[in-house]
Design a protein around this motif. Structure first.
Motif, short mmCIF file in Angstrom:
data_model
loop_
_atom_site.label_atom_id
_atom_site.label_comp_id
_atom_site.label_asym_id
_atom_site.label_seq_id
_atom_site.Cartn_x
_atom_site.Cartn_y
_atom_site.Cartn_z
N PRO A 173 4.65 39.25 6.57
CA PRO A 173 4.80 39.19 5.11
C PRO A 173 3.44 38.99 4.43
O PRO A 173 2.62 38.21 4.90
N LEU A 205 19.16 31.61 -4.04
CA LEU A 205 19.76 30.49 -3.33
C LEU A 205 20.78 29.79 -4.23
O LEU A 205 20.43 29.31 -5.30
N ARG A 236 13.93 23.09 4.87
CA ARG A 236 14.01 22.29 3.65
C ARG A 236 14.75 23.00 2.53
O ARG A 236 15.60 22.42 1.86
N GLU A 237 14.45 24.27 2.35
CA GLU A 237 14.98 24.98 1.17
C GLU A 237 16.33 25.65 1.43
O GLU A 237 17.08 25.91 0.50
N VAL A 238 16.60 25.99 2.68
CA VAL A 238 17.83 26.73 2.96
C VAL A 238 18.78 25.95 3.85
O VAL A 238 19.91 25.64 3.45
N LEU A 292 6.52 27.33 -2.33
CA LEU A 292 6.13 27.57 -0.94
C LEU A 292 4.62 27.76 -0.82
O LEU A 292 4.02 27.45 0.19
N ARG A 293 4.03 28.27 -1.88
CA ARG A 293 2.59 28.52 -1.83
C ARG A 293 1.78 27.36 -2.37
O ARG A 293 0.57 27.47 -2.58
N LEU A 324 9.00 41.98 7.53
CA LEU A 324 10.03 41.11 8.10
C LEU A 324 10.49 41.58 9.48
O LEU A 324 10.98 40.77 10.26
N LYS A 380 20.48 36.77 4.57
CA LYS A 380 19.72 37.21 3.39
C LYS A 380 18.89 36.06 2.80
O LYS A 380 17.82 36.29 2.26
N TYR A 381 19.38 34.81 2.96
CA TYR A 381 18.60 33.69 2.43
C TYR A 381 17.33 33.51 3.24
O TYR A 381 16.26 33.26 2.70
N LEU A 432 15.89 41.58 -2.40
CA LEU A 432 16.91 42.06 -1.46
C LEU A 432 18.07 42.76 -2.16
O LEU A 432 18.27 42.59 -3.37
N ASP A 437 15.87 35.87 4.91
CA ASP A 437 14.99 37.01 4.65
C ASP A 437 14.22 36.85 3.35
O ASP A 437 13.03 37.12 3.29
N SER A 438 14.93 36.38 2.31
CA SER A 438 14.21 36.33 1.03
C SER A 438 13.13 35.25 1.08
O SER A 438 12.08 35.40 0.46
N LEU A 439 13.37 34.20 1.86
CA LEU A 439 12.30 33.19 1.98
C LEU A 439 11.16 33.69 2.87
O LEU A 439 9.99 33.48 2.56
N LEU A 440 11.55 34.35 3.95
CA LEU A 440 10.51 34.85 4.86
C LEU A 440 9.59 35.83 4.14
O LEU A 440 8.38 35.83 4.35
N SER A 441 10.20 36.66 3.28
CA SER A 441 9.37 37.64 2.59
C SER A 441 8.38 36.96 1.65
O SER A 441 7.40 37.56 1.23
N MET A 442 8.64 35.69 1.32
CA MET A 442 7.67 34.96 0.49
C MET A 442 6.70 34.18 1.37
O MET A 442 5.94 33.35 0.87
N GLY A 443 6.80 34.39 2.66
CA GLY A 443 5.84 33.74 3.56
C GLY A 443 6.23 32.33 3.95
O GLY A 443 5.37 31.50 4.21
N ALA A 444 7.55 32.05 4.00
CA ALA A 444 7.97 30.68 4.32
C ALA A 444 7.81 30.38 5.81
O ALA A 444 7.94 31.27 6.64
N ASP A 465 9.67 25.15 5.77
CA ASP A 465 10.14 25.53 4.43
C ASP A 465 11.60 25.95 4.49
O ASP A 465 12.40 25.58 3.63
N TRP A 500 22.16 27.00 -4.08
CA TRP A 500 22.01 25.56 -4.28
C TRP A 500 20.81 25.23 -5.14
O TRP A 500 20.47 24.08 -5.30
N LYS A 501 20.16 26.23 -5.69
CA LYS A 501 19.05 25.93 -6.57
C LYS A 501 19.36 26.45 -7.95
O LYS A 501 19.99 27.49 -8.11
#
Ligand SMILES: Nc1ncnc2c1ncn2[C@@H]1O[C@H](COP(=O)(O)OP(=O)(O)OP(=O)(O)O)[C@@H](O)[C@H]1O
Ligand SMILES: [Mg+2]
Lengths: 252, 553
Positions: free
Chosen positions: A77, A91, B164-166, A106-107, A59, B147-148, A85, B150-157, B161, A93-94
């Motif tokens: 990544p 999230l 849309r997701e955050v 995402l994948r 990151l 942190k939101y 973390l 970061d956690s998405l980026l670490s999943m390769g977003a 993405d 909202w999910k």
């Protein structure tokens, strides 16, 4: 250039500084981890443990040194690395299910498969009944289990965790530590866990890396290959290892 | 709980306003400030005239169109500007320089450009709201914790993405808060734009009354505008709860505790919920009753007393049917050894009390029908029979969904019959829509209860034929709904504007079915329920708007 000597993670002379003119955060950090090995990282607050994990997760960039994952230099990544973390990063909202499925979504994993994987993970984590709740409803331990489930959903080889149990009570912590050991064995994970607790470090780490004040260098890497089973906690060797780590930590 | 608290708050503040107003009127003692009871009386008299509702409708149309326009432009813009650092650097100074400029001074320019009609009004209100929503959305995006990301980026977003997701879901509540807060502004600007160069709307009503020195009537307009404002505010609060359910949980910690406190919370909640849904279906009939009233005005005149007795009849019928349903379930559960121990959701009512409740509700229904006309009185008995019969159908036939739809779909025909004493093909088409729409989504809900129903030996289409076929049946029913909308359009010769609403409804149906098909049944949840309520409201608004446009009202 491929340098493959069996290490899954190999870090050499890593150096990181955020802004010019400020103190470096990481200074000459080196270590390597074998396949299926776990390492606990311990050190004073603000020394750069989180920064180290962010670098390993791809990151943030680093100025000098090399970071090799399975023999390839790290550039961003990776698909096979999961990062949990410090405060889980769920999230709000999910729903629980949507959070767990996020990485798969995402994948581009198909919904059908997503659902099967998610349900079985929630089942093993004992979270099935919270599937459709929002995280705000849940306790700290439940949130941590969801974060673990979300990480495992991606079938990673490498799991990075930042102070995973720091906000939990002792009982929950111990249960989750046991869960983590099981997961590590079942999924054959290479793990790095940042922690503040010497006991946790000794219980979870096949080796323990003790870091110094900022700029952080490695004070010592204490081997601890006896770790990895639940009853280790009450083993005499456990206490001996704790004393040894404490001595290193307290060294000036 | 919460709702009663809000209602209580409203009552209290209305009482407070009334008191202060009364004192002020006594102090001033001039016709310019009439006492509140006079104003209220004048308001009620006006409220019984179509012209008042026409003004109300036009004002509502102007302000809602402005809000919709402003939101549709400002929210995406706010997201992009808030998220993209480079755009932000470039545009922020621009926004913050123009933000304090009172946009209302643009009025002459807008009038010159867009003419004197609704368009310029909508644009002016829209511009003012645009900036409010834009700034709130931008701030919302900037306050998202890293942190939101970061956690998405670490999943390769990717950026897409993350938006849309955050960014999108995180900014949504901010834009809704902005909407709520700006209703006051919106209504003020509405008044301003309606105060000249127009001969319709509540603002016109106020100004016209002023010009003719009808001081009490000024307050009719003022009360009308206040009601419009409060309605909008409440609609936005509700929308926010529907669209951002997580936000409600986060801000509503007290309710959260009381809900998560119960043992095996989720399962029991699902079951109670499923039962509750069945009752709530009847709520969807209300917009259809209103729509029928609007349509029936073409062939007959309405008076207040007819509307009143129709409303009473609906309340009576609904309560009777709900009470009876609960009673039958209680008896059935008690007779079934496996479920005898299960308590009813609200065990506070004894069986005896429930019977009294049913009898009184039925009497209200029958008497209201009698007040409407002799034939209505006679018809009230078979209708009651149908409503009661439904409660048994789940025990022996999977046609129960249709019976439910049929029971509820009687509403438009009943309203028509109450007013005209006859039936018409058009209104039966509206009933057909209602029937298929209710039956269709009752089937969807039943998919969720499939295990429960099979275990308890209850009949439903999913329990009998499996989820796959049930989904197909439901889709077919909703297809009929959409077709009947087209028929409705033809038969009543509705305004083309209605088609817009019909298309939106068709899209909503489509989305609904896509949701269940591509994902699992957990999508059949509260959000779903709300899509359905939106459909019924849209239908009413579509018909109302169309009639307003034709000038029939
Ligand atoms: N993005 C950033 N820019 C500048 N400085 C930063 C940034 N992120 C972290 N730092 C600094 O780097 C140092 C190390 O931070 P880091 O979060 O890695 O510490 P840590 O060891 O994880 O601490 P803790 O145990 O309290 O979590 C801190 O002094 C922090 O202020
Ligand atoms: Mg840290």
């Amino acid at each position: 250039m491929r340098v493959n000597n069996g290490a899954v993670i190999q870090v050499r002379s890593l150096y990181k500084k955020f802004n010019a003119g400020t103190l470096a955060v990481l200074d000459n950090v080196s270590f390597s981890l074998e396949d299926g090995e776990s390492m606990a990282v311990i050190g004073p607050s603000g020394c750069g443990k989180t920064t180290l994990l962010y670098i390993l997760a791809g990151l943030i960039s680093y100025a000098r040194g090399t970071v090799m994952i399975k023999g390839d230099p790290l550039k961003g990544p990776l698909r096979n690395t999961a990062f949990i973390l410090q405060d889980f990063g769920l999230l709000p909202w999910k729903t629980v299910r949507q959070n767990v499925c996020l990485g798969m979504k995402l994948r581009g994993v198909s919904k059908e498969k997503e659902r099967i994987i998610c349900d079985s993970l929630l089942e093993t984590m004992g979270l099935s009944q919270y599937r459709d709740c929002y995280p705000a409803r849940l306790s700290g331990g439940e949130k941590q289990r969801i974060a673990i489930a979300r990480a495992l959903a991606l079938k990673p080889d490498i799991l990075l965790m930042d102070e995973p149990f720091s906000s939990l009570d002792t009982f929950t912590t111990e249960t989750l530590q046991d869960t983590l050991l099981e997961i590590k064995a079942v999924h054959h994970l290479t793990m790095i866990i940042v922690t503040h607790s010497i006991e946790e470090a000794v219980f979870l780490g096949d080796k323990i890396m003790v870091m110094s004040q900022r700029p952080a260098h490695v004070k010592a890497i204490v081997p601890n290959s006896q770790a990895g089973y639940s009853s280790y906690r009450s083993d005499e060797m456990f206490f001996a290892a704790c004393r040894k780590v404490r001595k290193v930590v307290e060294q000036p | 709980m919460k709702a009663t608290r809000t209602t209580f708050g409203y009552i209290l503040s209305v009482a407070g306003i009334f008191l202060v107003w009364k004192l002020a009127a006594l102090g001033v003692s001039s016709p310019v400030l009439p006492p509140p009871e006079d104003a209220l009386k004048a308001f009620l008299i006006h409220a019984a005239t179509p012209v008042f509702w026409k003004y109300f409708g036009i004002s509502a149309y102007r302000v809602i169109a402005s809000i919709a326009l402003a939101w549709c432009l400002a929210f995406p813009a706010g997201i992009v500007i808030g998220y993209s650092r480079s755009l932000d650097r470039f545009l922020s100074p621009l926004i913050f320089m123009t933000y304090p400029v009172p946009k209302i001074v643009l009025l002459p320019v807008i009038l010159l450009l867009f003419g004197l009609g609704d368009c310029s009004k909508i644009i002016l209100i829209g511009i003012i709201l645009f900036f409010q929503i834009l700034v709130a959305t931008c701030d919302g995006v900037k306050s998202i914790s890293s942190k939101y990301y970061d956690s998405l980026l670490s999943m390769g977003a990717t950026d897409k993405d993350i938006i849309r997701e955050v960014v999108f879901p995180a900014a949504l509540p901010y834009s809704f808060t902005a909407l709520r807060i700006t209703t006051g502004t919106a209504i003020s600007v509405l008044f301003f734009t309606e105060s000249f160069a127009t001969t319709s709307g509540l603002g016109y009503l106020i100004m016209n009354s002023w010009a003719t020195a009808a001081y009490t009537d000024i307050f009719v307009g003022i009360i009308g505008m206040s009601i419009l404002g409060i309605l909008l505010y409440e609609v936005f609060s509700c929308l926010e709860k529907v669209v951002c359910p997580w936000h409600v949980i986060e801000t509503d910690t007290v309710d959260e505790e009381s809900q998560s406190g119960s043992a095996i919370p989720v399962l029991s909640r699902i079951v109670t919920y499923a039962q509750m849904i069945k009752f709530s279906h009847t709520v969807f009939a209300l917009p259809f009753a209103l729509a029928s009233l609007v349509l029936v005005r073409r062939v007959a005149t309405l008076d207040i007393s007819t509307i009143f007795w129709i409303a009473m009849a609906m309340v009576g019928a609904r309560s009777a049917a709900m009470g009876f349903n609960r009673y039958v379930d209680a008896v059935f559960d008690a007779n079934n050894p496996r479920t005898a121990a299960r308590e009813l959701p609200s065990n506070v009512l004894s069986r005896h009390e429930v019977i009294i409740f049913i009898v009184i509700s039925s009497l209200v229904f029958i008497l209201s029908a009698a007040m409407l006309s002799q034939p209505c009185f006679w018809l009230s008995f078979p209708i009651l029979a149908v409503l009661f019969f439904y409660s048994y159908t789940k025990r022996f036939t999977w046609l129960s969904h249709i019976i439910l739809g049929f029971g509820i779909s009687l509403v438009p025909m009943a309203v028509w019959f109450a007013v005209t004493g006859t039936l018409s093909p058009g209104i039966s088409v509206l009933s057909l829509f209602l029937l298929t729409y209710i039956a269709g989504f009752d089937v969807l809900y039943a998919c969720q209860d499939i295990d429960f129903d099979r275990r308890e030996g209850l009949h439903s289409i999913p329990a009998a034929f499996g989820v796959r076929s049930a989904l197909r049946v439901s889709a077919f029913l909703h297809l009929v709904s959409v077709l009947s909308l087209a028929a409705l359009y033809r038969i009543f010769v509705l305004h083309p504007l209605f088609l817009v609403f019909a298309v939106v409804i068709a899209v909503l149906f489509f989305v609904e079915h896509r949701l269940v098909k591509t994902d699992d049944l957990t999508q059949v949840n509260v959000a779903f329920y709300n899509i359905n309520s939106i459909i019924s409201v849209l239908l009413f608004v579509g018909i109302l708007m169309g009639e307003l446009m034709w000038g029939v009202l």
